[in-house]
Design a protein around this motif. Structure first.
Motif, PDB file in Angstrom:
ATOM      1  N   GLU A 127      77.171  43.847 -21.730  1.00  0.00           N
ATOM      2  CA  GLU A 127      75.741  43.562 -21.892  1.00  0.00           C
ATOM      3  C   GLU A 127      75.032  44.037 -20.630  1.00  0.00           C
ATOM      4  O   GLU A 127      75.406  43.644 -19.534  1.00  0.00           O
ATOM      5  CB  GLU A 127      75.530  42.058 -22.118  1.00  0.00           C
ATOM      6  CG  GLU A 127      74.105  41.572 -22.015  1.00  0.00           C
ATOM      7  CD  GLU A 127      73.115  42.312 -22.913  1.00  0.00           C
ATOM      8  OE1 GLU A 127      73.274  42.282 -24.131  1.00  0.00           O
ATOM      9  OE2 GLU A 127      72.160  42.918 -22.347  1.00  0.00           O
ATOM     10  N   MET A 187      76.280  52.802 -21.038  1.00  0.00           N
ATOM     11  CA  MET A 187      76.017  54.217 -20.820  1.00  0.00           C
ATOM     12  C   MET A 187      76.604  54.712 -19.486  1.00  0.00           C
ATOM     13  O   MET A 187      76.793  55.902 -19.287  1.00  0.00           O
ATOM     14  CB  MET A 187      74.510  54.511 -20.874  1.00  0.00           C
ATOM     15  CG  MET A 187      73.864  54.244 -22.221  1.00  0.00           C
ATOM     16  SD  MET A 187      74.739  54.965 -23.604  1.00  0.00           S
ATOM     17  CE  MET A 187      74.459  56.681 -23.306  1.00  0.00           C
ATOM     18  N   ASN A 215      64.988  40.249 -38.954  1.00  0.00           N
ATOM     19  CA  ASN A 215      64.983  38.914 -38.366  1.00  0.00           C
ATOM     20  C   ASN A 215      66.417  38.572 -37.981  1.00  0.00           C
ATOM     21  O   ASN A 215      67.353  39.277 -38.349  1.00  0.00           O
ATOM     22  CB  ASN A 215      64.453  37.898 -39.375  1.00  0.00           C
ATOM     23  CG  ASN A 215      62.958  38.050 -39.568  1.00  0.00           C
ATOM     24  OD1 ASN A 215      62.234  38.367 -38.625  1.00  0.00           O
ATOM     25  ND2 ASN A 215      62.500  37.851 -40.779  1.00  0.00           N
ATOM     26  N   HIS A 270      65.320  31.134 -39.540  1.00  0.00           N
ATOM     27  CA  HIS A 270      65.002  30.847 -40.949  1.00  0.00           C
ATOM     28  C   HIS A 270      65.743  31.828 -41.839  1.00  0.00           C
ATOM     29  O   HIS A 270      65.880  33.007 -41.498  1.00  0.00           O
ATOM     30  CB  HIS A 270      63.487  30.929 -41.202  1.00  0.00           C
ATOM     31  CG  HIS A 270      62.884  32.246 -40.826  1.00  0.00           C
ATOM     32  ND1 HIS A 270      62.556  33.205 -41.744  1.00  0.00           N
ATOM     33  CD2 HIS A 270      62.556  32.767 -39.615  1.00  0.00           C
ATOM     34  CE1 HIS A 270      62.044  34.256 -41.122  1.00  0.00           C
ATOM     35  NE2 HIS A 270      62.038  34.021 -39.828  1.00  0.00           N
ATOM     36  N   ARG A 294      71.965  43.434 -19.597  1.00  0.00           N
ATOM     37  CA  ARG A 294      71.198  42.387 -18.909  1.00  0.00           C
ATOM     38  C   ARG A 294      72.162  41.457 -18.164  1.00  0.00           C
ATOM     39  O   ARG A 294      73.367  41.510 -18.390  1.00  0.00           O
ATOM     40  CB  ARG A 294      70.398  41.569 -19.924  1.00  0.00           C
ATOM     41  CG  ARG A 294      69.282  42.351 -20.591  1.00  0.00           C
ATOM     42  CD  ARG A 294      68.623  41.508 -21.666  1.00  0.00           C
ATOM     43  NE  ARG A 294      67.531  42.199 -22.326  1.00  0.00           N
ATOM     44  CZ  ARG A 294      67.026  41.845 -23.500  1.00  0.00           C
ATOM     45  NH1 ARG A 294      67.530  40.807 -24.156  1.00  0.00           N
ATOM     46  NH2 ARG A 294      66.024  42.511 -24.036  1.00  0.00           N
ATOM     47  N   GLU A 321      51.318  36.386 -25.476  1.00  0.00           N
ATOM     48  CA  GLU A 321      51.958  37.690 -25.735  1.00  0.00           C
ATOM     49  C   GLU A 321      50.907  38.791 -25.787  1.00  0.00           C
ATOM     50  O   GLU A 321      50.019  38.755 -26.648  1.00  0.00           O
ATOM     51  CB  GLU A 321      52.713  37.648 -27.075  1.00  0.00           C
ATOM     52  CG  GLU A 321      53.886  36.701 -27.046  1.00  0.00           C
ATOM     53  CD  GLU A 321      54.578  36.591 -28.401  1.00  0.00           C
ATOM     54  OE1 GLU A 321      54.817  37.613 -29.048  1.00  0.00           O
ATOM     55  OE2 GLU A 321      54.867  35.445 -28.796  1.00  0.00           O
ATOM     56  N   GLY A 347      76.154  45.276 -26.110  1.00  0.00           N
ATOM     57  CA  GLY A 347      75.045  44.372 -26.417  1.00  0.00           C
ATOM     58  C   GLY A 347      75.537  43.005 -26.857  1.00  0.00           C
ATOM     59  O   GLY A 347      76.459  42.910 -27.681  1.00  0.00           O
ATOM     60  N   PHE A 395      72.580  38.898 -31.333  1.00  0.00           N
ATOM     61  CA  PHE A 395      73.321  38.451 -32.522  1.00  0.00           C
ATOM     62  C   PHE A 395      74.171  39.580 -33.098  1.00  0.00           C
ATOM     63  O   PHE A 395      75.298  39.340 -33.548  1.00  0.00           O
ATOM     64  CB  PHE A 395      72.370  37.896 -33.590  1.00  0.00           C
ATOM     65  CG  PHE A 395      72.192  36.405 -33.501  1.00  0.00           C
ATOM     66  CD1 PHE A 395      73.300  35.560 -33.491  1.00  0.00           C
ATOM     67  CD2 PHE A 395      70.926  35.835 -33.432  1.00  0.00           C
ATOM     68  CE1 PHE A 395      73.158  34.172 -33.408  1.00  0.00           C
ATOM     69  CE2 PHE A 395      70.775  34.456 -33.355  1.00  0.00           C
ATOM     70  CZ  PHE A 395      71.887  33.627 -33.340  1.00  0.00           C
ATOM     71  N   ALA A 396      73.660  40.806 -33.111  1.00  0.00           N
ATOM     72  CA  ALA A 396      74.440  41.909 -33.684  1.00  0.00           C
ATOM     73  C   ALA A 396      75.776  42.034 -32.952  1.00  0.00           C
ATOM     74  O   ALA A 396      76.848  42.031 -33.576  1.00  0.00           O
ATOM     75  CB  ALA A 396      73.648  43.213 -33.607  1.00  0.00           C
ATOM     76  N   TYR A 436      62.312  35.983 -24.046  1.00  0.00           N
ATOM     77  CA  TYR A 436      61.822  37.210 -24.701  1.00  0.00           C
ATOM     78  C   TYR A 436      60.920  36.901 -25.904  1.00  0.00           C
ATOM     79  O   TYR A 436      60.798  37.712 -26.819  1.00  0.00           O
ATOM     80  CB  TYR A 436      63.012  38.084 -25.128  1.00  0.00           C
ATOM     81  CG  TYR A 436      63.873  38.483 -23.953  1.00  0.00           C
ATOM     82  CD1 TYR A 436      63.557  39.576 -23.145  1.00  0.00           C
ATOM     83  CD2 TYR A 436      64.989  37.722 -23.598  1.00  0.00           C
ATOM     84  CE1 TYR A 436      64.329  39.914 -22.049  1.00  0.00           C
ATOM     85  CE2 TYR A 436      65.768  38.047 -22.498  1.00  0.00           C
ATOM     86  CZ  TYR A 436      65.429  39.143 -21.726  1.00  0.00           C
ATOM     87  OH  TYR A 436      66.197  39.476 -20.632  1.00  0.00           O
ATOM     88  N   GLY A 477      72.243  49.007 -29.003  1.00  0.00           N
ATOM     89  CA  GLY A 477      71.045  49.392 -28.240  1.00  0.00           C
ATOM     90  C   GLY A 477      70.261  50.492 -28.947  1.00  0.00           C
ATOM     91  O   GLY A 477      70.446  50.742 -30.147  1.00  0.00           O
ATOM     92  N   TYR A 501      59.973  45.983 -30.741  1.00  0.00           N
ATOM     93  CA  TYR A 501      59.770  46.203 -32.184  1.00  0.00           C
ATOM     94  C   TYR A 501      59.937  47.682 -32.539  1.00  0.00           C
ATOM     95  O   TYR A 501      59.260  48.530 -31.968  1.00  0.00           O
ATOM     96  CB  TYR A 501      58.341  45.823 -32.597  1.00  0.00           C
ATOM     97  CG  TYR A 501      57.980  44.373 -32.415  1.00  0.00           C
ATOM     98  CD1 TYR A 501      58.203  43.458 -33.444  1.00  0.00           C
ATOM     99  CD2 TYR A 501      57.393  43.923 -31.241  1.00  0.00           C
ATOM    100  CE1 TYR A 501      57.849  42.127 -33.287  1.00  0.00           C
ATOM    101  CE2 TYR A 501      57.039  42.585 -31.076  1.00  0.00           C
ATOM    102  CZ  TYR A 501      57.275  41.696 -32.105  1.00  0.00           C
ATOM    103  OH  TYR A 501      56.917  40.377 -31.951  1.00  0.00           O
TER     104      TYR A 501
END
Ligand code: FAD
Ligand code: UDP
Length: 399
Positions: free
Chosen positions: A38, A227, A372, A67, A40, A320, A15, A18-19, A61, A253, A335
């Motif tokens: 990744e 995978m 976030n 923030h 994608r 959205e 992935g 940010f992680a 996305y 993921g 989410y």
């Protein structure tokens, strides 16, 4: 797909959000050779940004505003590009009027007779002395009847409809922490976030990710699902690309996928994102307008207002539409649905995955947490430090 790596890798990261990107960078800085995969076709995770047909920079996305209150995180991201101060302001269509969200004194005065509004403002300031942001639940549960009634009004007109659309269930079934993310402001501050640092990347998020991953110890390959290459063996070892892998494995993921959903699928909420290019200078009064009580969508974003891009005669908007997530081609798990039952299910996966001692879960999907961006960066920085520390202790013990 031609593989772009050769030789031994010390760490594999699945992935490039940010992680993954921050983990990869931190391990690379410590001298590890890191492979980032990744699935994608691009890096950047959900922050990925590109120019559309009209040349407008869009967040593919959904809208992302940086923030944080953590100075450490803000300093960290500033190493990877220029950030412009940007204070996010949102309007909501309530009773046919556009009022500031979070609901504040300006919203109150737009929707109530001035005298009544001013009376309750005085009461609120006295009841919550020293506080500028409270939750709608705090208002509803307040002992003073007038304050509780205002809480109920805000709940009914700002939260109830939006939340039912967003989460596909009645608002009272949604975890309290979710609606508590958006406060009621006791004053005229109309910024969506109260954090100390609020910014947008001057050249877009994708550039920031390119810079994070631009390190001689990092190889990054997109369009590659980990995978397809990874086997978790029952004895607690793992194989990668046909050979034993004993290095550090970071996974960002969905964790249920790692174990073939053996305890059942972790539920996530998804979105249908509808972009529209309009031949006009601008479309709406704020970069985001929320629709709590009408329409099937929750909000409209106008990207030029978010990124500061100047482009006369054309603008791109995004609606959205929330929907359930099923593991169908093309659907994204946006989410985690936080509640005790889902947390328990996630805990079962987490526990089962501890069998692979070199496997670490990091990020919004993997940890099943409504993080976030700043929360994910902080978590990745801490986890990288923890892993490197652990290695040092093991090496010292061996000497
Ligand atoms: P992601 O960004 O989801 O990255 C995970 C990556 O892992 C993905 O690119 C995925 O393709 C890849 N991956 C998964 N499985 C595999 C596999 N098997 N092999 C290889 N790759 C794999 N946060 C804010 O701070 N401010 C905002 O304004 C904000 N707005 C948001 C708006 C929306 C609509 C959404 C959904 C989220 C928003 N967020 C916002 C939250 C933000 O998106 C997350 O905090 C962030 O994406 C978390 O980063 P991550 O790396 O954990 O996950
Ligand atoms: N919310 C709401 N009305 C609004 C804005 C937010 O009811 O006008 C609730 C809704 O349940 C939403 C949650 O607050 O899911 C968190 O909102 P946020 O803007 O943080 O959502 P995100 O940007 O993460 O989608």
């Amino acid at each position: 797909m031609m593989k772009q790596w050769k030789g031994k890798m010390d760490a594999i990261v699945a992935g490039a959000g940010f992680a993954g990107a921050v983990m990869a960078r931190e391990l690379a800085e410590a001298g590890k050779r890191v492979l980032v995969l990744e699935k994608r076709e691009h890096i950047g995770g959900n922050m990925y940004e590109e120019a559309d047909e009209a040349g407008i920079r869009v967040h593919v996305y959904g809208p992302h505003i940086f923030h944080t209150n953590e100075e450490r995180v803000f300093r960290y991201i500033q190493q990877f590009g220029q950030w412009n101060v940007y204070e996010h302001r949102v309007k909501g269509k309530i009773k046919g009027k556009e009022v500031p969200i979070p609901f504040n004194f300006t919203s109150l005065e737009a929707l109530f007779p001035l005298e009544q509004a001013e009376k309750i403002e005085t009461k609120l300031l006295a009841a919550f002395e020293g506080k500028t942001r409270v939750t709608v639940l705090e208002l509803m549960e307040h002992g003073d009847q007038e304050i509780a009634e205002l809480g109920q009004f805000v709940f009914d007109h700002v939260f109830k409809g939006y939340t039912a659309k967003q989460w596909g269930m009645p608002v009272l079934q949604v975890d309290r922490s979710v609606i508590s993310r958006v406060p009621v402001v006791l004053g005229r501050d109309d910024r969506y976030f109260g954090d100390r640092f609020q910014a947008m990347p001057a050249e877009g998020y994708t550039k920031i990710f390119e810079n994070i991953l631009a390190h001689p110890n990092i190889v990054c390959q997109t369009g590659m699902d980990v995978m397809d290459l990874l086997t978790l063996q029952p004895d607690g070892t793992m194989r990668f690309d046909g050979v034993d892998f004993k290095g550090i494995f970071i996974y960002t993921g969905m964790p249920d996928v790692l174990l073939q959903n053996c305890f059942g699928c972790l539920p996530y909420r998804s979105l249908r994102l509808e972009f529209e290019i309009l031949q006009q200078d601008d479309f709406q009064s704020a970069s985001v307008v929320n629709y709590p009580n009408s329409e099937e969508f929750t909000r409209i974003t106008e990207f030029k207002k978010l990124t500061g891009q100047e482009k006369p005669g054309v603008t791109t908007i995004l609606r959205e539409y929330p929907m359930a997530f099923t593991a169908k081609e093309g659907q994204e798990a946006y989410y985690p649905i936080e509640n005790p039952q889902n947390r328990e299910l996630h805990g079962m996966y987490e526990k089962a995955l501890r069998q692979w001692e070199n496997l670490y879960l990091c990020g919004r999907l993997a940890e099943y947490r409504y993080y976030n961006m700043d929360g994910v960066i902080l978590r990745a920085l801490d986890l990288a430090r923890e892993i490197l520390q652990k290695e040092k202790v093991c090496q010292t013990a061996k000497v």
